[in-house]
Design a protein around this motif. Structure first.
Motif, PDB file in Angstrom:
ATOM      1  N   TRP A 106       0.852  -1.018   0.056  1.00  0.00           N
ATOM      2  CA  TRP A 106      -0.019  -0.072   0.017  1.00  0.00           C
ATOM      3  C   TRP A 106       0.877   1.453  -0.074  1.00  0.00           C
ATOM      4  O   TRP A 106       1.803   1.286   0.824  1.00  0.00           O
ATOM      5  CB  TRP A 106      -1.029   0.063   1.163  1.00  0.00           C
ATOM      6  CG  TRP A 106      -2.178  -0.877   1.064  1.00  0.00           C
ATOM      7  CD1 TRP A 106      -2.066  -2.100   1.670  1.00  0.00           C
ATOM      8  CD2 TRP A 106      -3.146  -0.677   0.485  1.00  0.00           C
ATOM      9  NE1 TRP A 106      -3.368  -2.661   1.065  1.00  0.00           N
ATOM     10  CE2 TRP A 106      -4.100  -1.802   0.572  1.00  0.00           C
ATOM     11  CE3 TRP A 106      -3.817   0.438  -0.319  1.00  0.00           C
ATOM     12  CZ2 TRP A 106      -5.470  -1.969   0.165  1.00  0.00           C
ATOM     13  CZ3 TRP A 106      -5.051   0.201  -0.933  1.00  0.00           C
ATOM     14  CH2 TRP A 106      -5.762  -0.759  -0.856  1.00  0.00           C
ATOM     15  N   HIS A 107       0.562   2.133  -0.859  1.00  0.00           N
ATOM     16  CA  HIS A 107       1.270   3.444  -1.012  1.00  0.00           C
ATOM     17  C   HIS A 107       0.181   4.527  -1.287  1.00  0.00           C
ATOM     18  O   HIS A 107      -0.780   4.158  -1.967  1.00  0.00           O
ATOM     19  CB  HIS A 107       2.599   3.384  -1.892  1.00  0.00           C
ATOM     20  CG  HIS A 107       2.065   2.610  -3.249  1.00  0.00           C
ATOM     21  ND1 HIS A 107       1.631   3.502  -4.178  1.00  0.00           N
ATOM     22  CD2 HIS A 107       2.306   1.464  -3.831  1.00  0.00           C
ATOM     23  CE1 HIS A 107       1.499   2.912  -5.350  1.00  0.00           C
ATOM     24  NE2 HIS A 107       1.889   1.480  -5.201  1.00  0.00           N
ATOM     25  N   PRO A 108       0.503   5.755  -1.234  1.00  0.00           N
ATOM     26  CA  PRO A 108      -0.412   6.796  -1.493  1.00  0.00           C
ATOM     27  C   PRO A 108      -0.932   6.852  -2.873  1.00  0.00           C
ATOM     28  O   PRO A 108      -2.298   6.856  -3.070  1.00  0.00           O
ATOM     29  CB  PRO A 108       0.397   7.978  -1.196  1.00  0.00           C
ATOM     30  CG  PRO A 108       1.425   7.819   0.033  1.00  0.00           C
ATOM     31  CD  PRO A 108       1.653   6.258  -0.584  1.00  0.00           C
ATOM     32  N   GLN A 109      -0.278   6.696  -3.943  1.00  0.00           N
ATOM     33  CA  GLN A 109      -0.440   6.928  -5.272  1.00  0.00           C
ATOM     34  C   GLN A 109      -1.652   5.661  -5.641  1.00  0.00           C
ATOM     35  O   GLN A 109      -2.456   5.838  -6.316  1.00  0.00           O
ATOM     36  CB  GLN A 109       0.585   6.933  -6.186  1.00  0.00           C
ATOM     37  CG  GLN A 109       0.199   6.975  -7.843  1.00  0.00           C
ATOM     38  CD  GLN A 109       1.173   6.959  -8.686  1.00  0.00           C
ATOM     39  OE1 GLN A 109       2.557   6.956  -8.190  1.00  0.00           O
ATOM     40  NE2 GLN A 109       0.942   7.348 -10.006  1.00  0.00           N
ATOM     41  N   GLY A 110      -1.148   4.451  -5.186  1.00  0.00           N
ATOM     42  CA  GLY A 110      -2.151   3.328  -5.410  1.00  0.00           C
ATOM     43  C   GLY A 110      -3.390   3.408  -4.625  1.00  0.00           C
ATOM     44  O   GLY A 110      -4.342   3.041  -5.275  1.00  0.00           O
ATOM     45  N   VAL A 112      -4.912   6.096  -3.728  1.00  0.00           N
ATOM     46  CA  VAL A 112      -5.891   6.959  -4.472  1.00  0.00           C
ATOM     47  C   VAL A 112      -6.682   6.516  -5.847  1.00  0.00           C
ATOM     48  O   VAL A 112      -7.705   6.644  -5.794  1.00  0.00           O
ATOM     49  CB  VAL A 112      -5.002   8.355  -4.928  1.00  0.00           C
ATOM     50  CG1 VAL A 112      -5.796   9.087  -5.923  1.00  0.00           C
ATOM     51  CG2 VAL A 112      -4.570   9.009  -3.641  1.00  0.00           C
ATOM     52  N   HIS A 113      -5.740   5.695  -6.440  1.00  0.00           N
ATOM     53  CA  HIS A 113      -6.415   4.985  -7.643  1.00  0.00           C
ATOM     54  C   HIS A 113      -7.499   3.954  -7.118  1.00  0.00           C
ATOM     55  O   HIS A 113      -8.564   3.927  -7.792  1.00  0.00           O
ATOM     56  CB  HIS A 113      -5.321   4.291  -8.313  1.00  0.00           C
ATOM     57  CG  HIS A 113      -5.501   3.312  -9.551  1.00  0.00           C
ATOM     58  ND1 HIS A 113      -6.129   3.825 -10.717  1.00  0.00           N
ATOM     59  CD2 HIS A 113      -6.066   2.060  -9.565  1.00  0.00           C
ATOM     60  CE1 HIS A 113      -6.646   2.963 -11.448  1.00  0.00           C
ATOM     61  NE2 HIS A 113      -6.478   1.677 -10.779  1.00  0.00           N
ATOM     62  N   LYS A 116     -10.634   5.866  -5.956  1.00  0.00           N
ATOM     63  CA  LYS A 116     -11.556   6.859  -7.211  1.00  0.00           C
ATOM     64  C   LYS A 116     -12.343   5.480  -7.571  1.00  0.00           C
ATOM     65  O   LYS A 116     -13.548   6.007  -8.186  1.00  0.00           O
ATOM     66  CB  LYS A 116     -10.288   7.175  -8.175  1.00  0.00           C
ATOM     67  CG  LYS A 116      -9.673   8.423  -7.816  1.00  0.00           C
ATOM     68  CD  LYS A 116      -8.856   9.105  -8.732  1.00  0.00           C
ATOM     69  CE  LYS A 116      -8.273  10.439  -8.474  1.00  0.00           C
ATOM     70  NZ  LYS A 116      -7.353  10.855  -9.584  1.00  0.00           N
ATOM     71  N   GLY A 158      -2.993   3.674   2.473  1.00  0.00           N
ATOM     72  CA  GLY A 158      -1.885   4.316   1.663  1.00  0.00           C
ATOM     73  C   GLY A 158      -0.830   5.196   2.213  1.00  0.00           C
ATOM     74  O   GLY A 158       0.292   5.160   2.070  1.00  0.00           O
ATOM     75  N   ASN A 159      -1.356   5.898   3.158  1.00  0.00           N
ATOM     76  CA  ASN A 159      -0.560   6.913   3.949  1.00  0.00           C
ATOM     77  C   ASN A 159       0.090   6.225   5.183  1.00  0.00           C
ATOM     78  O   ASN A 159       1.265   6.568   5.663  1.00  0.00           O
ATOM     79  CB  ASN A 159      -1.445   8.051   4.499  1.00  0.00           C
ATOM     80  CG  ASN A 159      -1.818   8.860   3.392  1.00  0.00           C
ATOM     81  OD1 ASN A 159      -1.061   9.169   2.249  1.00  0.00           O
ATOM     82  ND2 ASN A 159      -2.995   9.277   3.515  1.00  0.00           N
TER      83      ASN A 159
END
Length: 231
Positions: A106-110, A112-113, A116, A158-159
């Protein structure tokens, strides 16, 4: 000899009812358990955010209320994450674990995807049948609130992932990690990376299989479940 106890854990947006086709294939081999996490299936919202720690609490309470120890756990997707989380913190409660299609990187960009993809307006416009299915699956719980809580949990993961590589490496229980080779949510690379961190790990890849639980061949996966937990 008494049959071993096995608990099946559903994933995000899911419910224990999704294991219906699997139960007849497993019931001759195990004393089966299923549960709905809070805000899923038959369980109402608990007045707090969706969080891995809260779902692990649901699992912990289920096990302790029935006096079970070293319970075998199969966790699909988020269910596998919850099983590993509890095994890290309460190794006395969890025996062998089988995760399937569990996202561990888990990471922020993934995040967010993924979040969405849970937009209510988009779902109502493009896949209204999915909205109807969610409403039916969760027995009157507000499906739109359910999506919002799930999206918020993903962003939080993600965070600040609930499981680090060090946590996975500290799990003492035997763990088999499984994934379909056509999974577009969970990568084979992240599954292998996590598998390599385990103290007692196994890895299995199912061909021609995407992420959704409905696309997993019940006969194949149940055969693997029986072989693993009966060894």
């Amino acid at each position: 000899m008494d049959k071993p106890h096995l608990l099946l854990l559903h994933g995000a947006l899911g419910a224990q009812s999704q294991f219906g086709p699997w139960l007849p294939l497993l019931q001759g081999h195990f004393q089966l358990h299923t549960l709905d996490f809070e805000g899923h299936g038959t369980q109402p919202f608990a007045g707090r955010p969706f969080a891995i720690a809260h779902f692990a609490e649901n699992l912990e309470n289920y096990i302790e209320a029935r006096g079970l120890q070293s319970l075998h756990v199969f966790g699909y997707s988020m269910g596998g994450y919850v099983a590993l989380y509890l095994a890290r913190r309460r190794p006395d409660l969890v025996g062998s674990i089988f995760t399937w299609a569990t996202k561990l990187d888990w990471h922020p960009q993934g995040a967010v995807h993924e979040a969405k993809m849970l937009d209510v307006a988009t779902i109502l416009e493009k896949v209204p049948k999915f909205a109807q299915m969610l409403q039916a699956r969760h027995h009157g719980n507000d499906w739109q609130q359910h999506l919002a809580l799930t999206a918020a949990m993903m962003l939080q993961l993600g965070n600040e992932p609930a499981l680090t590589h060090d946590d996975i490496a500290a799990v003492t229980a035997p763990v088999r990690m499984g994934i379909g080779d056509r999974d577009t949510m969970v990568t084979l690379e992240e599954t292998i990376a996590a598998y390599r961190q385990l103290q007692q790990g196994q890895l299995i890849v199912l061909p021609h299989t995407p992420h959704p639980i409905e696309k997993i061949d019940p006969a194949y996966i149940c055969k693997e479940i029986i072989a693993y937990f009966s060894a």
